[in-house]
Design an enzyme around this catalytic site. Structure first.
Site, PDB file in Angstrom:
ATOM      1  N   GLY A 239      25.670 -32.841  41.384  1.00 55.63           N
ATOM      2  CA  GLY A 239      24.902 -31.680  40.967  1.00 55.63           C
ATOM      3  C   GLY A 239      24.393 -31.773  39.550  1.00 55.63           C
ATOM      4  O   GLY A 239      24.379 -32.845  38.936  1.00 55.63           O
ATOM      5  N   GLU A 240      23.972 -30.634  39.056  1.00 54.48           N
ATOM      6  CA  GLU A 240      23.496 -30.505  37.685  1.00 54.48           C
ATOM      7  C   GLU A 240      23.967 -29.166  37.120  1.00 54.48           C
ATOM      8  O   GLU A 240      23.826 -28.125  37.783  1.00 54.48           O
ATOM      9  CB  GLU A 240      21.962 -30.548  37.611  1.00 54.48           C
ATOM     10  CG  GLU A 240      21.323 -31.804  38.169  1.00 54.48           C
ATOM     11  CD  GLU A 240      21.555 -33.047  37.329  1.00 54.48           C
ATOM     12  OE1 GLU A 240      22.009 -32.895  36.180  1.00 54.48           O
ATOM     13  OE2 GLU A 240      21.272 -34.153  37.825  1.00 54.48           O
TER      14      GLU A 240
ATOM     15  N   ILE B 231      20.954 -37.712  34.026  1.00 55.83           N
ATOM     16  CA  ILE B 231      21.240 -37.357  32.636  1.00 55.83           C
ATOM     17  C   ILE B 231      22.267 -38.340  32.075  1.00 55.83           C
ATOM     18  O   ILE B 231      23.241 -38.683  32.769  1.00 55.83           O
ATOM     19  CB  ILE B 231      21.758 -35.907  32.543  1.00 55.83           C
ATOM     20  CG1 ILE B 231      20.635 -34.922  32.907  1.00 55.83           C
ATOM     21  CG2 ILE B 231      22.298 -35.594  31.156  1.00 55.83           C
ATOM     22  CD1 ILE B 231      21.074 -33.480  32.964  1.00 55.83           C
TER      23      ILE B 231
ATOM     24  N   LEU C   8      23.127 -41.121  41.543  1.00 52.91           N
ATOM     25  CA  LEU C   8      21.700 -41.126  41.253  1.00 52.91           C
ATOM     26  C   LEU C   8      21.595 -40.667  39.810  1.00 52.91           C
ATOM     27  O   LEU C   8      21.788 -39.488  39.503  1.00 52.91           O
ATOM     28  CB  LEU C   8      20.946 -40.182  42.193  1.00 52.91           C
ATOM     29  CG  LEU C   8      19.430 -40.058  41.965  1.00 52.91           C
ATOM     30  CD1 LEU C   8      18.739 -41.398  42.179  1.00 52.91           C
ATOM     31  CD2 LEU C   8      18.834 -39.001  42.885  1.00 52.91           C
TER      32      LEU C   8
ATOM     33  N   SER D  23      11.296 -27.209  43.232  1.00 53.55           N
ATOM     34  CA  SER D  23      10.735 -26.571  44.420  1.00 53.55           C
ATOM     35  C   SER D  23      10.677 -25.061  44.216  1.00 53.55           C
ATOM     36  O   SER D  23      11.235 -24.524  43.257  1.00 53.55           O
ATOM     37  CB  SER D  23      11.582 -26.893  45.653  1.00 53.55           C
ATOM     38  OG  SER D  23      12.719 -26.049  45.726  1.00 53.55           O
TER      39      SER D  23
ATOM     40  N   CYS E  58      24.017 -36.980  43.522  1.00 52.49           N
ATOM     41  CA  CYS E  58      25.054 -37.931  43.870  1.00 52.49           C
ATOM     42  C   CYS E  58      25.678 -37.602  45.214  1.00 52.49           C
ATOM     43  O   CYS E  58      25.425 -36.566  45.819  1.00 52.49           O
ATOM     44  CB  CYS E  58      26.140 -37.936  42.798  1.00 52.49           C
ATOM     45  SG  CYS E  58      25.500 -38.196  41.127  1.00 52.49           S
TER      46      CYS E  58
ATOM     47  N   ASP F  53      26.543 -33.909  31.593  1.00 52.02           N
ATOM     48  CA  ASP F  53      27.078 -32.611  31.985  1.00 52.02           C
ATOM     49  C   ASP F  53      28.408 -32.759  32.713  1.00 52.02           C
ATOM     50  O   ASP F  53      29.194 -31.813  32.779  1.00 52.02           O
ATOM     51  CB  ASP F  53      26.077 -31.836  32.848  1.00 52.02           C
ATOM     52  CG  ASP F  53      25.607 -32.606  34.072  1.00 52.02           C
ATOM     53  OD1 ASP F  53      25.770 -33.835  34.106  1.00 52.02           O
ATOM     54  OD2 ASP F  53      25.056 -31.973  34.999  1.00 52.02           O
TER      55      ASP F  53
END
Length: 630
Positions: A76-77, A54, A51, A363, A2, A100
């Site tokens: 973030g996540e 989850i 974006l 990655s 995001c 989350d």
């Protein structure tokens, strides 16, 4: 992934126009094309571009508690959010969503700033607490996700994921800071403790900022740091097993998503290891993608194909032109500030390819810094052994004299650059290493600057932050200190900035399992002999991966994304290089000596000297300044 932006008035609770927040977030639409939101209260406004990854339906932001007492906008996540949620539910928290994001709301009410210690993830978020009338900004341990902020003339603190979010505010004053130009030319990027625009600050990695109404904006507080001062003990086989378990847990935790997920696969050790562990954890074929080049010397697709075949991945390959400099203006727009790591071009291309089939890509970034994988670590460790054997006075007198008279050979492989090695040995490690990791050295930078430019710097130099960081590092030896400094400066300033901006430019979320803080902290405790041995960086990691990957992958020379900028400035971009000496942007600044720039371009084009990287820096600087101050 995001984009976030917002305003907060610390002195008095001035009203916030939601339209202003919308304008700031619209500048970040590439970071979140799936939705947007604005939340305001007296003296504060939070904005979000989403974006969706989850809880696609429930994770709408900004997200507030039912009583509107706490609100958060978050980029973030949190990979362990389910475990943290379970802990909060035991404390009586009631959740309305499966996202989350909601963990941050209940975590703040339960633990305040201490909740950060419980979070394992990549994040930058802003949280407003109406009871305390406070704004809490926080950034993850390594700086995977960015966060910029500035104090405006009307008293507001404005913040945004990217600089362009701040530029969208009408009260923002675009004043250049020449010290950041020095930092950029020395290091190749504008580090996190600097900004090309005066007054703008970047929240440092592993820090938070708590701003409370009625008080001045304080300095950020460090909430986490990496520690190289401890040493792991035990048998090599046991340490191998522990390392693999850290990697396995990190990869599995980053495979949680409600959208298609895949991985970048270069054919190098790190991305191949991530793919191997993803394949182990997945019932379906892992989606992988590789960028190839039309020049064999730069191409790694055959090695990537070996790994793809070994793990039966759903593999995509795209070959790009090695002269892919048409992306320059695209990258300038994505990065805002000048960025000279030319591997951003192929990184952008591989993100483009990945986004065609997935929304999240894992990655291999981070392992080189954690496990001493770069060649420069091997050379520096050898130099440090020599420094330990000989007193400083002897080294300065003998090696310094030899180095000054030895011919310069930047074109040669590092082991044959005797001048560079001799001069490095004459100095202390904390002075030599920043020059090894930098781009344009201090002597050449001084020639590039005008007299006015040198005066404007007031003695500021790009390398000093490395010197200070290495001296203060919680470390036992020189290799520890070099890795620590890279984790503090190079990692967030170059590697993570490159991946964030190129992936977000195409609305792709990139996750770095080898930057799981538990894995990196474990690696920091390994004795140097388990990080570098027999000329091999990441030695223990490679040994541990032998059951998974063939030796032709594990022990081949490191390549990485190679971009032939030197050849460009002798051919296709030769006129661009020559034009830099006449650039109204560079000359108009009054900072540079045009005769020196012209001489660099002429000598490089004629093959009398190697100045490709410096010319690339100047070209990217010129384009970025033109965009920032248009």
């Amino acid at each position: 992934m995001c984009g976030i932006a917002g305003l907060y008035y610390p002195a008095i609770a001035k009203p916030v126009d939601p339209a202003r927040i919308v304008t700031m977030t619209e500048a970040l639409v590439h970071r979140g094309p799936d939705g947007s939101g604005v939340w305001t209260a007296p003296g504060v406004g939070l904005g979000h571009r989403r974006l969706a990854i989850i809880d696609l339906e429930g994770g709408v932001q900004p997200m507030a508690t039912p009583d509107q007492g706490v609100c958060v906008t978050y980029n973030g996540e949190i990979y362990n959010f389910q475990e943290v949620r379970a802990e909060l539910e035991k404390l009586g928290a009631h959740f309305r969503t499966d996202s989350d994001t909601e963990v941050l709301l209940h975590g703040w009410r339960a633990w305040g700033p201490d909740m950060l210690d419980r979070l394992n993830g990549m994040f930058a978020f802003a949280l407003y607490d109406s009871a305390r009338q406070s704004l809490f900004l926080a950034r993850d341990r390594f700086g995977v996700k960015p966060l910029h902020y500035v104090e405006l003339s009307d008293g507001a603190v404005a913040f945004a994921s990217e600089l362009k979010g701040l530029l969208a505010h009408p009260l923002f004053r675009r004043t250049p800071d020449f010290r950041a130009v020095e930092d950029y030319l020395g290091l190749g990027y504008v580090p996190d403790d600097a900004s090309m625009l005066a007054g703008v600050k970047k929240l440092p990695a592993g820090h938070f900022l708590l701003v409370e109404r009625g008080r001045n904006v304080p300095d950020p507080v460090r909430w986490w740091d990496i520690d190289f001062s401890k040493r792991a003990t035990g048998k090599v086989r046991d340490l191998e097993a522990e390392l693999i378990e850290h990697m396995r847990a990190a990869v599995r935790s980053r495979m949680i998503a409600d959208v298609p997920l895949g991985a970048f696969l270069s054919g190098g050790v790190d991305s191949s290891a991530v793919v191997a562990l993803m394949a182990e954890a997945s019932r379906a074929a892992v989606k992988t993608c590789t960028i190839g080049f039309d020049e064999a010397d730069h191409d790694e697709t055959s090695h990537a194909q070996i790994v793809a075949d070994r793990f039966a991945t759903s593999h995509s390959i795209r070959t790009v032109d090695s002269d892919d400099f048409a992306l320059i203006d695209t990258l300038v727009a994505a990065f805002d500030e000048p960025f000279a790591d030319a591997s951003a071009l192929p990184t952008y291309r591989v993100c483009e390819l990945a986004r065609e089939s997935v929304t999240v890509a894992l990655s291999g970034d981070g392992a080189d810094e954690a496990m001493a994988g770069y060649r420069r670590y091997k050379f520096f460790a050898a130099e440090e052994r020599m420094r330990a054997l000989l007193p400083q006075e002897f080294r300065s007198r003998v090696f310094g004299t030899l180095g000054r008279f030895y011919p310069k050979a930047d074109w040669a492989p590092r082991p044959f650059r005797a001048k560079t090695t001799l001069l490095a040995l004459a100095e202390g490690g904390e002075f030599a290493y920043p020059k090894a990791v930098g781009v344009t050295g201090p002597a050449l930078r001084r020639k590039l600057y005008s007299i006015e430019g040198l005066k404007a710097l007031g003695g500021h130099n790009a390398e000093q932050r490395y010197v200070d960081t290495m001296r203060q590092a919680p470390a036992r030896d020189g290799l520890d200190r070099a890795q620590y400094a890279d984790i503090k400066h190079w990692l967030p300033g170059d590697i993570l900035t490159k991946v964030d901006r190129t992936s977000m430019a195409v609305s792709l979320e990139a996750r770095e399992p080898l930057l799981d803080y538990r894995f990196v902290q474990f690696a920091a405790t390994l004795p140097p002999s388990l990080r570098i041995r027999a000329g091999q960086g990441k030695w223990l990691m490679k040994k541990a991966l032998e059951p998974w990957l063939p030796k032709e992958i594990l022990y081949r020379p490191k390549m990485g994304f190679v971009t032939p900028v030197s050849a460009w400035f002798r051919k296709a971009l030769a006129e661009e290089a020559a034009g830099l000496a006449r650039s109204p942007v560079l000359l108009g600044s009054g900072w540079f000596d045009p005769n020196t720039i012209a001489r660099l371009a002429d000598d490089h084009r004629a093959g009398r000297a190697e100045h490709g990287r410096t010319l690339w820096q100047l070209l990217m600087l010129e384009r970025s300044l033109a965009r920032l101050f248009r």
